[in-house]
Scaffold this motif. Structure first.
Motif, mmCIF file in Angstrom:
data_model
loop_
_atom_site.group_PDB
_atom_site.id
_atom_site.type_symbol
_atom_site.label_atom_id
_atom_site.label_comp_id
_atom_site.label_asym_id
_atom_site.label_seq_id
_atom_site.Cartn_x
_atom_site.Cartn_y
_atom_site.Cartn_z
ATOM 1 N N UNK A 247 72.338 19.631 57.784
ATOM 2 C CA UNK A 247 72.844 18.304 57.445
ATOM 3 C C UNK A 247 71.813 17.221 57.727
ATOM 4 N N UNK A 248 70.643 17.386 57.147
ATOM 5 C CA UNK A 248 69.544 16.442 57.381
ATOM 6 C C UNK A 248 69.899 15.044 56.879
ATOM 7 N N UNK A 249 69.174 14.061 57.385
ATOM 8 C CA UNK A 249 69.390 12.668 56.999
ATOM 9 C C UNK A 249 68.155 12.135 56.282
ATOM 10 N N UNK A 250 68.290 11.972 54.965
ATOM 11 C CA UNK A 250 67.251 11.309 54.158
ATOM 12 C C UNK A 250 65.862 11.923 54.315
ATOM 13 N N UNK A 251 65.829 13.260 54.262
ATOM 14 C CA UNK A 251 64.537 13.944 54.291
ATOM 15 C C UNK A 251 63.761 13.586 53.022
ATOM 16 N N UNK A 252 62.548 13.087 53.158
ATOM 17 C CA UNK A 252 61.750 12.686 52.007
ATOM 18 C C UNK A 252 61.305 13.906 51.205
ATOM 19 N N UNK A 253 61.671 13.931 49.924
ATOM 20 C CA UNK A 253 61.269 14.991 49.002
ATOM 21 C C UNK A 253 60.569 14.328 47.827
ATOM 22 N N UNK A 254 59.338 14.741 47.563
ATOM 23 C CA UNK A 254 58.535 14.148 46.505
ATOM 24 C C UNK A 254 58.550 15.076 45.298
ATOM 25 N N UNK A 255 58.947 14.525 44.128
ATOM 26 C CA UNK A 255 59.126 15.363 42.944
ATOM 27 C C UNK A 255 58.742 14.609 41.683
ATOM 28 N N UNK A 256 58.231 15.375 40.715
ATOM 29 C CA UNK A 256 57.899 14.829 39.409
ATOM 30 C C UNK A 256 59.180 14.467 38.646
ATOM 31 N N UNK A 257 59.087 13.690 37.543
ATOM 32 C CA UNK A 257 60.285 13.195 36.864
ATOM 33 C C UNK A 257 61.297 14.264 36.464
ATOM 34 N N UNK A 258 60.864 15.348 35.792
ATOM 35 C CA UNK A 258 61.816 16.387 35.391
ATOM 36 C C UNK A 258 62.386 17.113 36.601
ATOM 37 N N UNK A 259 61.554 17.363 37.583
ATOM 38 C CA UNK A 259 61.999 18.020 38.804
ATOM 39 C C UNK A 259 63.024 17.153 39.527
ATOM 40 N N UNK A 260 62.773 15.877 39.619
ATOM 41 C CA UNK A 260 63.694 14.936 40.261
ATOM 42 C C UNK A 260 65.027 14.910 39.529
ATOM 43 N N UNK A 261 64.976 14.824 38.188
ATOM 44 C CA UNK A 261 66.198 14.805 37.387
ATOM 45 C C UNK A 261 66.979 16.106 37.545
ATOM 46 N N UNK A 262 66.272 17.221 37.602
ATOM 47 C CA UNK A 262 66.910 18.531 37.776
ATOM 48 C C UNK A 262 67.700 18.577 39.079
ATOM 49 N N UNK A 263 67.118 18.072 40.149
ATOM 50 C CA UNK A 263 67.794 18.081 41.446
ATOM 51 C C UNK A 263 68.976 17.121 41.472
ATOM 52 N N UNK A 264 68.849 16.013 40.761
ATOM 53 C CA UNK A 264 69.909 15.001 40.762
ATOM 54 C C UNK A 264 71.109 15.386 39.909
ATOM 55 N N UNK A 265 70.903 16.250 38.904
ATOM 56 C CA UNK A 265 71.964 16.507 37.923
ATOM 57 C C UNK A 265 72.492 17.938 37.941
ATOM 58 N N UNK A 266 71.989 18.777 38.823
ATOM 59 C CA UNK A 266 72.459 20.161 38.895
ATOM 60 C C UNK A 266 72.895 20.507 40.318
ATOM 61 N N UNK A 267 74.152 21.038 40.419
ATOM 62 C CA UNK A 267 74.600 21.516 41.721
ATOM 63 C C UNK A 267 73.962 22.850 42.032
ATOM 64 N N UNK A 268 73.862 23.179 43.307
ATOM 65 C CA UNK A 268 74.298 22.399 44.477
ATOM 66 C C UNK A 268 73.315 21.333 44.929
ATOM 67 N N UNK A 269 72.180 21.222 44.219
ATOM 68 C CA UNK A 269 71.122 20.318 44.667
ATOM 69 C C UNK A 269 71.565 18.864 44.620
ATOM 70 N N UNK A 270 72.390 18.523 43.636
ATOM 71 C CA UNK A 270 72.850 17.140 43.500
ATOM 72 C C UNK A 270 73.628 16.685 44.735
#
Length: 310
Positions: free
Chosen positions: A128-151
């Motif tokens: 249950x981390x708090x705001x761990x910084x993850x650096x990602x390219x645009x498609x990678x970022x969108x993938x994490x934001x729009x697909x569970x469980x990563x979202x």
């Protein structure tokens, strides 16, 4: 005359000590893993390459990942969140004596299973981390934001996604900057990048996955000449290594890379550290014929737990 000699000697000793301290305080690479995405040994493998690990667990190797450690600021950044992320954070903490801490950030290369799935350990079911910084390219970022469980990681604030862009440097502190570089790879879910890491006076190239060097818009040999350390894709040692069509999983064979790099100087060859070994790759076996060949031609093999000082 003797007094002048003493003064000059003292000055040289101070200069040497200053240079030594500068080197010891410089950011460096710490190798957290060297295996291909599925680790070593690999699931359901009953071949001798994996049997040796079942019989000798000390031969196990974690999935390819590195950390950049800044001894001055006491900061660290991990490159790729592998399925071995939990153990690799512990390995890094043991090395830097920062027990219980997470690194300052994680840089992702792409959305293949060995390179981002460790993010799950930051979620609700784990720490249950708090705001761990993850650096990602645009498609990678969108993938994490729009697909569970990563979202859910972003929704609950376990991770804080930071956008990065091709050939745009990210300044992490006064010494360390990181520049993503697009590479050709099987981009089913995201783009793929390598990283150029600038530690002030030194540069490190990290490219754990690429289809073939010749398909890249950049010249790998020119880049090797320009940097101080190059950690490069060595998934397979040679063609025919696995019992499937290897064109389905294109990577530069180590034999191909050594041939491509053969005209580099001795000093430039020594910059190359091969990494990201499939379980079939004989470079995982100390003193194998393949290891002896790589060393004979002047190249290096990344070792889990090794410190690489540019």
């Amino acid at each position: 005359m003797r007094q002048l000699f003493i003064i000059i000697t003292s000055f040289l000793l101070l200069l040497f000590q200053s240079e030594k301290e500068e080197v010891s305080n410089a950011p460096y690479v710490y190798v957290l893993g060297v295996a291909q995405d599925a680790g070593y040994p690999q699931i359901n493998c009953e071949k001798q390459c994996c049997k040796r690990v079942y019989e000798n667990p000390e031969y196990r190797r974690m999935v390819s990942s590195i950390a950049i450690v800044d001894p001055i600021s006491k900061e660290e950044w991990i490159f790729d969140a592998t399925p071995d992320f939990s153990e690799q954070v512990k390995l890094l903490n043991d090395h830097t004596n920062r027990h219980g801490d997470l690194p300052e950030g994680v840089f992702l290369t792409h959305a293949h299973m060995g390179h981002y799935t460790g993010l799950m350990y930051l979620g609700r079911e784990a720490m249950g981390a708090k705001n761990m910084n993850v650096f990602a390219m645009p498609r990678m970022k969108s993938y994490l934001e729009t697909n569970g469980p990563w979202s859910q990681l972003t929704l609950l604030g376990n991770i804080a996604l930071n956008s990065i862009n091709n050939m745009k440097a990210v300044q992490l502190n006064e010494r360390v900057a990181v520049t993503p570089i697009l590479v050709p790879h099987r981009d089913e879910f995201s783009e793929t990048v390598g990283y150029l890491i600038n530690t002030g006076k030194k540069q490190i190239l990290f490219v754990p996955d690429i289809d073939k060097w010749q398909l890249w818009e950049h010249s790998i040999t020119d880049l090797i000449k320009q940097v101080d350390v190059a950690l490069l894709d060595a998934t397979f040692y040679k063609n025919g290594e696995i019992n499937r069509d290897m064109s389905e999983v294109p990577h530069p064979f180590v034999e191909e890379s050594m041939e491509l790099f053969e005209n580099l100087s001795k000093e430039d060859k020594a910059k190359v550290h091969f990494i990201h070994f499939n379980h079939t790759n004989p470079l995982l076996i100390d003193n194998s014929e393949a290891v002896r060949t790589v060393v004979k031609y002047g190249f290096k093999i990344a070792k889990q737990g090794a410190v690489i000082i540019p």
